[in-house]
Structure formats: C-alpha cells, structure tokens
Design a protein around this motif. Structure first.
Motif, short mmCIF file in Angstrom:
data_model
loop_
_atom_site.label_atom_id
_atom_site.label_comp_id
_atom_site.label_asym_id
_atom_site.label_seq_id
_atom_site.Cartn_x
_atom_site.Cartn_y
_atom_site.Cartn_z
N ARG A 1 -22.52 1.67 -30.09
CA ARG A 1 -22.38 2.08 -28.69
C ARG A 1 -21.68 1.00 -27.87
NH1 ARG A 1 -24.51 5.81 -25.35
NH2 ARG A 1 -25.86 6.60 -27.02
N GLU B 1 -18.21 1.67 -25.84
CA GLU B 1 -18.13 1.60 -24.38
C GLU B 1 -17.02 0.66 -23.90
OE1 GLU B 1 -22.14 0.68 -23.31
OE2 GLU B 1 -22.74 2.80 -23.25
N VAL C 1 -19.88 7.84 -24.06
CA VAL C 1 -20.34 7.64 -25.44
C VAL C 1 -21.66 8.37 -25.59
CG1 VAL C 1 -21.00 5.96 -27.19
CG2 VAL C 1 -19.18 5.40 -25.55
N ARG D 1 -24.66 10.12 -28.35
CA ARG D 1 -25.19 10.19 -29.71
C ARG D 1 -25.13 11.63 -30.22
NH1 ARG D 1 -29.22 11.27 -33.21
NH2 ARG D 1 -29.52 9.67 -34.84
#
Length: 268
Positions: A152, A156, A162, A164
């Motif tokens: 992540r 970013e 972003v 999941r």
C-alpha cells in the motif's frame, strides 16, 4: 526519461515483462522514487531493450538464468498464460514478489517468497499512450498484513486510490473490465470500419460516446437507466434493416446484442 534522485539508495526492482503494463508501471515507480529498475526481462530482445532504454540504468535480459537473484522487488507483468512457466524457472528468495494481473491469484507467487502480493492497476495500457497514473485505481493484496501495508505504501506514491481486493474480487472486476473496455473497444472498431467505408471516421460519434459516458456516470440508475436505441424500444423493423446491411458475422453480433438488450428491458 525521468530525473534520477541519487541522494539515497533505492530498492532494486526487476521487471519480469516488458509489455504495455510494465512499460508505464516501471517508469512510474522510478519517477515516484519507489525503486530503481535494475533489469528488464522479456523473451524478445527488442522489447527488453526498448523498455530498458526508457529507464534509468536497467539491463535488458532475455535469459532467465541471468535474472539477478538478490533484487528487492520482482514485478511480474507477464501474460497470464506465461507467468507460471517463467516463475518455475526462477529461484525463490526473500524479496517482495508482486504480480500485476487481474486474473491470477496471489497464490501463484507463494513459492517464490513469503513476501508476495498483487499490484493491479485497473486500466487499459498501450505503450504509445502515456496514462495519468494518479487517476487509475490500484487494487492490492498481500501475503500478510505487514506485506500488504508495504505494498500500500508503494502504491500510494504513484496512485491516488489504493484499494484492497482479494483474488475473487479482482477476477470479477477483470470480467467487468473486459465487458466495459475490451468488448466496447471492439465495437468502436467495428463502428469505425463502417464509417470509413462511407468516407467518415469515429470522430463523428465522439459527442455521442461522450454523452453516453456522461449519462452512465450521472443518472441515478447508472448505465442501465441511460439505455436507448431500437433494441430497448423493440423496433424490429429498424433492427432487421440494420442487420441486413451487415456481413453475416456482424449481423450475428448485432442480433445477439440486440436480443440481450431487449430481454433485459422487456422480460423482467
């Protein structure tokens, strides 16, 4: 070529793949300071060299035995059917292994490292067209919560969104993307062919396409609420006339799509 920041060492990245996704993603990762691509692997020398030439100091390789065994990140951007064969010929290590596919499960990378995950940008990529990476959603998954947090943080630095997504959700998103992008683009190509046969081109449809997308984005019912045309009206006369003007192959596609539209709006 992006400007290289030499003030600190960067994670060393190997790009396994030199296609459309790898071309833009590797440059974006270098440009955002995520890492330095040290090698680009492709089974074709021209592709490996073309991508390496766009990066800081990447070495193009076509022999998997020459892939460095001690990089920090291995980015797998290969065709889905080729990924397993390539991975089987590489040595596992303790690096972070990522693939960029919407269809492959995370598990395909587990034999390579305990640190593995998915780095899937949901976009259509072509080498000749530079995308605005900040507008593209990135879908991630990690083998552990800690690995996922690392992925992540990487994402970013390049992408503004972003999210999941596990393997099943990515698979369904990929199917949706094929309908929304690949199938639609094929239909645009058909429309362009039909227009060019009459001395026109797709530009005459640009306002229509823009309005269709605007309605899909703004109508409360989404794209379904904005459906128009002879199929949704059940205008058999117009549909028959259209189909009779097409080749048998295109007429079949036309009738099948028209039938699907009619069934959605009239057989509920």
């Amino acid at each position: 070529m992006v400007t290289r920041n030499l003030s600190r060492p960067l994670p060393r990245i190997v790009s396994l793949g030199a296609g459309n996704v790898a071309t833009h993603l590797t440059a974006a990762l270098e440009g955002a300071g995520v890492g330095e691509v040290v090698q680009v692997y492709s089974h074709t020398e021209a592709s490996a060299r073309a991508l390496a030439s766009r990066l800081w100091e990447a070495e193009p390789v076509t022999d998997l035995d020459r892939v460095v065994p001690d990089a920090d990140i291995y980015l797998v951007s290969l065709a889905d059917h080729a990924a397993a064969d390539v991975l089987a010929r590489l040595r596992p290590n303790n690096a972070l292994w990522l693939h960029t596919s919407g269809s492959l499960p995370l598990d395909i990378l587990r034999p390579m490292s305990r640190k593995c995950g998915v780095f899937y940008p949901l976009q259509t990529f072509s080498k000749a067209v530079k995308p605005d990476m900040a507008k593209i959603p990135l879908f991630i998954e990690g083998s552990t919560p800690g690995v996922e947090a690392e992925i992540r943080e990487m994402g970013e630095k390049v992408f503004s969104r972003v999210v999941r997504a596990d393997s099943e959700l990515r698979r369904r998103m990929h199917v949706a993307a094929v309908f929304a992008c690949n199938f639609t683009n094929y239909l645009w190509a058909v429309a362009d062919d039909l227009l060019r046969a009459e001395g026109l081109d797709l530009s005459v449809l640009h306002p229509l396409l823009e309005e269709t997308l605007r309605k899909a984005e703004t109508l409360p019912g989404g794209p379904a609420a904005g459906q128009t045309g002879p199929a949704v009206r059940g205008d058999v006369r117009v549909m028959d006339a259209h189909a009779s003007s097409l080749s048998p192959e295109l007429a079949d596609i036309y009738r099948r799509l028209s039938g699907a539209i009619y069934d959605r709006y009239h057989k509920q």
